[in-house]
Motif scaffolding. Structure first.
Motif, PDB file in Angstrom:
ATOM      1  N   LEU A 214       0.907  -1.207  -0.101  1.00  0.00           N
ATOM      2  CA  LEU A 214       0.108   0.067   0.295  1.00  0.00           C
ATOM      3  C   LEU A 214       0.749   1.358  -0.040  1.00  0.00           C
ATOM      4  CD1 LEU A 214      -2.818  -0.865   2.785  1.00  0.00           C
ATOM      5  CD2 LEU A 214      -2.910  -0.966   0.129  1.00  0.00           C
TER       6      LEU A 214
ATOM      7  N   SER B 294       2.082   2.929  -2.322  1.00  0.00           N
ATOM      8  CA  SER B 294       1.662   3.948  -3.368  1.00  0.00           C
ATOM      9  C   SER B 294       0.566   4.752  -3.032  1.00  0.00           C
ATOM     10  CB  SER B 294       1.752   3.328  -4.748  1.00  0.00           C
ATOM     11  OG  SER B 294       0.506   2.252  -4.667  1.00  0.00           O
ATOM     12  N   HIS B 295      -0.031   4.182  -1.861  1.00  0.00           N
ATOM     13  CA  HIS B 295      -1.123   4.877  -1.593  1.00  0.00           C
ATOM     14  C   HIS B 295      -1.167   6.067  -0.289  1.00  0.00           C
ATOM     15  CE1 HIS B 295      -4.074   2.276  -4.014  1.00  0.00           C
ATOM     16  NE2 HIS B 295      -3.194   1.399  -3.914  1.00  0.00           N
TER      17      HIS B 295
END
Length: 223
Positions: A84, A86-87
């Motif tokens: 996660l 990249s989020h």
């Protein structure tokens, strides 16, 4: 087949199920039971349309605190495990998003002071009770209970008054721990203040100086 049931699909239940899945054999069944129609518990993001545009309202925690503490590292590890990264949206520690804190009180949002200089404009309505609460603790004789622990609700109300718990402590603790102050341990979560209450002749404020001296002496002995 061996089966493990996790009750509750909040962040604790989901994390528990994830880590169990990494540890137990593949033939062990893991089931998460959630009473509501969604998982995530207190974590929920609402997008609302207003006259000034779309705003994002977080019903639960709105940030992840990074650092070197075990709790922070375990959260970052979970982010990596679930791919996660990249989020993740990073925010500078000095940005308005990181510094500003609001409490909804008396029908409006009250921005809490973020520094000593911000106190120059005065306290927001939600925090005015803090002045009387500090004075109450400073002038009231010690009334430490015999029991070794009490709830945050009882501790704050006993020393600083019920309004301080209702207006401030309840909002802060609910935002951090997603729980009512009546269900949270003062000794576990407010240990320096809990200890100060027992060391001070007149409550928490007077006891904090003694706690600081003891802490400095311990650090000096270790160095």
């Amino acid at each position: 087949m061996t089966a493990i049931t996790v009750l509750g699909g909040g962040i604790s239940g989901l994390s528990t199920a994830w880590y169990l899945a990494q540890k137990v054999p593949a033939n062990v069944s893991i089931k998460v039971i959630e009473a509501s129609s969604r998982v995530g518990g207190w974590i929920r993001t609402d997008r609302r349309h207003t006259p000034i545009g779309e705003i994002i309202a977080e019903a639960g925690p709105r940030t992840l605190r990074t650092g070197k503490s075990p709790d922070a590292l375990s959260v970052l590890e979970l982010v990596d495990d679930l791919d996660l990264r990249s989020h993740v949206i990073l925010s500078d520690a000095q940005s308005a998003a990181a510094r500003n804190r609001y409490i909804y009180y008396d029908g409006t949002l009250n921005r809490m002071p973020s520094s000593l200089s911000s106190l120059a404009s005065g306290l927001p309505a939600a925090a005015t009770c803090l002045v009387g609460g500090v004075w109450r603790d400073f002038t009231r004789k010690s009334n430490t209970p015999v029991e070794n622990d009490e709830s945050v609700h009882e501790f704050i109300g006993r020393r600083f008054g019920q309004k301080v718990d209702d207006n401030l402590a309840s909002a802060v603790m609910h935002g951090i721990y997603a729980a009512d102050t009546k269900d949270l341990s003062a000794r576990a979560l407010l240990y320096p203040f809990w200890l100060a209450d027992r060391m001070g002749k007149r409550g928490v404020i007077s006891g904090l100086r003694k706690v600081a001296r003891v802490s400095r002496a311990r650090h000096a002995g270790r160095s």
